[in-house]
Design a protein around this motif. Structure first.
Motif, PDB file in Angstrom:
ATOM      1  N   HIS A 223      -1.986  48.423 -19.152  1.00 43.03           N
ATOM      2  CA  HIS A 223      -1.582  49.092 -20.587  1.00 43.03           C
ATOM      3  C   HIS A 223      -2.387  49.652 -21.752  1.00 43.03           C
ATOM      4  O   HIS A 223      -2.511  50.947 -21.855  1.00 43.03           O
ATOM      5  CB  HIS A 223       0.114  48.697 -20.316  1.00 43.03           C
ATOM      6  N   GLN A 224      -2.595  48.837 -22.104  1.00 44.47           N
ATOM      7  CA  GLN A 224      -3.795  49.434 -23.224  1.00 44.47           C
ATOM      8  C   GLN A 224      -4.888  49.106 -23.622  1.00 44.47           C
ATOM      9  O   GLN A 224      -5.065  50.191 -23.620  1.00 44.47           O
ATOM     10  CB  GLN A 224      -4.129  47.636 -24.442  1.00 44.47           C
ATOM     11  N   LEU A 225      -5.367  49.066 -22.144  1.00 44.94           N
ATOM     12  CA  LEU A 225      -6.633  49.877 -21.992  1.00 44.94           C
ATOM     13  C   LEU A 225      -5.889  51.366 -21.486  1.00 44.94           C
ATOM     14  O   LEU A 225      -7.816  51.554 -22.069  1.00 44.94           O
ATOM     15  CB  LEU A 225      -7.326  48.507 -20.614  1.00 44.94           C
ATOM     16  N   ARG A 226      -5.886  51.361 -21.174  1.00 45.20           N
ATOM     17  CA  ARG A 226      -5.477  52.829 -20.183  1.00 45.20           C
ATOM     18  C   ARG A 226      -4.940  53.684 -21.837  1.00 45.20           C
ATOM     19  O   ARG A 226      -5.898  54.906 -22.168  1.00 45.20           O
ATOM     20  CB  ARG A 226      -4.265  52.962 -19.569  1.00 45.20           C
ATOM     21  N   GLU A 227      -4.893  53.478 -23.014  1.00 43.12           N
ATOM     22  CA  GLU A 227      -4.684  53.614 -24.254  1.00 43.12           C
ATOM     23  C   GLU A 227      -5.858  54.005 -25.210  1.00 43.12           C
ATOM     24  O   GLU A 227      -6.300  54.566 -25.933  1.00 43.12           O
ATOM     25  CB  GLU A 227      -3.703  53.254 -24.862  1.00 43.12           C
ATOM     26  N   ASN A 228      -7.054  53.147 -24.628  1.00 43.63           N
ATOM     27  CA  ASN A 228      -8.038  52.590 -25.788  1.00 43.63           C
ATOM     28  C   ASN A 228      -8.928  54.099 -24.958  1.00 43.63           C
ATOM     29  O   ASN A 228      -9.633  54.707 -24.441  1.00 43.63           O
ATOM     30  CB  ASN A 228      -9.059  51.291 -25.396  1.00 43.63           C
TER      31      ASN A 228
ATOM     32  N   GLU B 194     -23.440  48.737  -8.662  1.00 44.36           N
ATOM     33  CA  GLU B 194     -22.088  49.598  -8.396  1.00 44.36           C
ATOM     34  C   GLU B 194     -21.431  49.093  -7.048  1.00 44.36           C
ATOM     35  O   GLU B 194     -22.352  48.711  -6.538  1.00 44.36           O
ATOM     36  CB  GLU B 194     -22.594  51.133  -9.156  1.00 44.36           C
ATOM     37  N   ILE B 195     -19.862  49.497  -7.226  1.00 43.14           N
ATOM     38  CA  ILE B 195     -19.497  49.439  -6.160  1.00 43.14           C
ATOM     39  C   ILE B 195     -18.828  50.467  -5.812  1.00 43.14           C
ATOM     40  O   ILE B 195     -18.008  50.957  -6.956  1.00 43.14           O
ATOM     41  CB  ILE B 195     -18.884  48.235  -6.078  1.00 43.14           C
ATOM     42  N   SER B 196     -18.148  50.420  -4.631  1.00 45.00           N
ATOM     43  CA  SER B 196     -17.832  51.743  -3.758  1.00 45.00           C
ATOM     44  C   SER B 196     -16.807  51.550  -3.886  1.00 45.00           C
ATOM     45  O   SER B 196     -15.866  50.061  -3.565  1.00 45.00           O
ATOM     46  CB  SER B 196     -18.122  52.275  -2.775  1.00 45.00           C
ATOM     47  N   LYS B 197     -14.872  52.163  -4.060  1.00 51.08           N
ATOM     48  CA  LYS B 197     -13.909  51.830  -3.874  1.00 51.08           C
ATOM     49  C   LYS B 197     -14.058  51.301  -2.125  1.00 51.08           C
ATOM     50  O   LYS B 197     -12.501  50.120  -2.136  1.00 51.08           O
ATOM     51  CB  LYS B 197     -12.712  53.312  -3.848  1.00 51.08           C
ATOM     52  N   GLN B 198     -14.515  52.067  -1.389  1.00 45.48           N
ATOM     53  CA  GLN B 198     -14.044  51.189  -0.105  1.00 45.48           C
ATOM     54  C   GLN B 198     -14.975  49.463  -0.258  1.00 45.48           C
ATOM     55  O   GLN B 198     -14.054  48.734   0.268  1.00 45.48           O
ATOM     56  CB  GLN B 198     -14.468  51.951   1.480  1.00 45.48           C
TER      57      GLN B 198
ATOM     58  N   THR C 207      -8.510  41.645 -12.534  1.00 43.20           N
ATOM     59  CA  THR C 207      -8.956  42.638 -12.764  1.00 43.20           C
ATOM     60  C   THR C 207      -8.636  43.735 -11.632  1.00 43.20           C
ATOM     61  O   THR C 207      -8.799  44.754 -12.079  1.00 43.20           O
ATOM     62  CB  THR C 207      -9.967  42.433 -13.103  1.00 43.20           C
ATOM     63  N   GLN C 208      -7.811  43.459 -10.282  1.00 42.71           N
ATOM     64  CA  GLN C 208      -7.697  44.292  -9.633  1.00 42.71           C
ATOM     65  C   GLN C 208      -7.102  45.406  -9.996  1.00 42.71           C
ATOM     66  O   GLN C 208      -7.923  46.969  -9.446  1.00 42.71           O
ATOM     67  CB  GLN C 208      -6.681  43.610  -8.613  1.00 42.71           C
ATOM     68  N   ALA C 209      -6.044  45.835 -11.112  1.00 41.21           N
ATOM     69  CA  ALA C 209      -5.015  46.803 -11.439  1.00 41.21           C
ATOM     70  C   ALA C 209      -6.551  47.739 -12.269  1.00 41.21           C
ATOM     71  O   ALA C 209      -6.176  49.227 -12.151  1.00 41.21           O
ATOM     72  CB  ALA C 209      -4.160  46.274 -11.654  1.00 41.21           C
TER      73      ALA C 209
ATOM     74  N   PHE D  82     -11.340  53.744 -10.191  1.00 38.66           N
ATOM     75  CA  PHE D  82     -11.892  54.331  -9.729  1.00 38.66           C
ATOM     76  C   PHE D  82     -10.675  55.657  -9.107  1.00 38.66           C
ATOM     77  O   PHE D  82     -11.263  56.618  -9.157  1.00 38.66           O
ATOM     78  CB  PHE D  82     -11.516  53.706  -8.335  1.00 38.66           C
ATOM     79  N   LYS D  83      -9.545  56.222  -9.848  1.00 37.41           N
ATOM     80  CA  LYS D  83      -8.266  56.970 -10.292  1.00 37.41           C
ATOM     81  C   LYS D  83      -9.477  57.777 -11.251  1.00 37.41           C
ATOM     82  O   LYS D  83      -9.159  58.792 -10.706  1.00 37.41           O
ATOM     83  CB  LYS D  83      -6.671  56.369 -10.134  1.00 37.41           C
ATOM     84  N   GLN D  84      -9.245  57.314 -11.671  1.00 40.89           N
ATOM     85  CA  GLN D  84     -10.506  58.302 -13.413  1.00 40.89           C
ATOM     86  C   GLN D  84     -11.946  58.846 -12.847  1.00 40.89           C
ATOM     87  O   GLN D  84     -12.442  59.448 -13.412  1.00 40.89           O
ATOM     88  CB  GLN D  84     -10.449  56.800 -14.076  1.00 40.89           C
ATOM     89  N   HIS D  85     -12.691  58.386 -11.784  1.00 41.33           N
ATOM     90  CA  HIS D  85     -13.374  58.962 -11.233  1.00 41.33           C
ATOM     91  C   HIS D  85     -14.693  58.089 -12.400  1.00 41.33           C
ATOM     92  O   HIS D  85     -15.604  58.562 -12.407  1.00 41.33           O
ATOM     93  CB  HIS D  85     -13.399  60.101 -11.354  1.00 41.33           C
ATOM     94  N   LYS D  86     -14.571  56.882 -12.640  1.00 43.58           N
ATOM     95  CA  LYS D  86     -15.556  55.974 -13.278  1.00 43.58           C
ATOM     96  C   LYS D  86     -16.406  54.956 -12.332  1.00 43.58           C
ATOM     97  O   LYS D  86     -15.977  54.596 -11.746  1.00 43.58           O
ATOM     98  CB  LYS D  86     -14.931  55.185 -14.437  1.00 43.58           C
TER      99      LYS D  86
END
Length: 195
Positions: free
Chosen positions: A33-38, A89-93, A59-61, A67-71
């Motif tokens: 939650h804090q990271l998303r506001e950073n 680099e790793i992919s979502k899959q 770190t899963q979430a 990935f959801k933010q296309h980073k």
């Protein structure tokens, strides 16, 4: 009298082991939650992060949110030749299928033979055992992050994430090879440090 690093390491490892699954999940949710506001996180595209293995903030979430933010998500790989970390680099899959190899130290790593230098990252999210109020970090004792970051003094932005009890009031004596953090996020607080 301040605790020695050995005593502090033992004490914090023990505290981390005592955390319940619920407490771990709760801490990870609050940190995310804090990271998303950073602001730094929001503007970063290439993010280095670890796979939790020893009771660190999970770190899963965070990875799924990246990935959801296309980073772009990069995981550390220990280079046996110089005992530094390179970033793969790793992919979502790949992440969701858990295509990782176990390192002899007990953590999972991306399967690759080569990786990028840490200076290719915009943001590096670091695990830690303890951090003081000036941004000095104690790691697990292998020195991998310190050796790696010593070769990239100004990049990437160094953000530690930790349980709140890992933020200690005692000031650590910083050695010349110690690499300080730029910021720290715990479930209860967010700190920025002068480097």
């Amino acid at each position: 009298m301040s605790e020695t690093f050995q005593t502090l390491r033992k004490k914090i490892r023990k505290q981390r082991r005592k955390l319940s699954t619920f407490q771990q999940k709760q801490s990870a949710t609050k940190v995310l939650h804090q990271l998303r506001e950073n602001a730094i996180f929001k503007q970063s595209h290439a993010i280095g992060i670890y796979l939790d293995a020893f009771g660190e903030i999970q770190t899963q979430a965070i990875i799924e949110h990246c990935f959801k933010q296309h980073k772009k998500v990069f995981l550390p790989l220990i280079c046996n030749m110089n005992q530094r970390l390179v970033w793969v680099e790793i992919s979502k899959q790949q992440y969701r299928n858990r295509r990782f190899a176990y390192h002899r130290l007990g953590m999972q790593q991306a399967m690759a033979t080569r990786g990028l230098h840490v200076s290719h990252l915009d943001l590096l999210i670091l695990p830690l055992l303890a951090c003081d109020t000036l941004g000095s970090r104690i790691g697990m004792g292998g020195g991998y992050y310190d050796r790696t970051l010593a070769s990239a003094p100004y990049r990437p932005y160094r953000l530690g994430i930790a349980h709140h009890f890992q933020l200690v009031q005692q000031t650590f004596i910083r050695q010349p090879w110690d690499q300080p953090l730029d910021a720290l996020i715990t479930p209860e607080t967010s700190l920025r440090f002068k480097r």
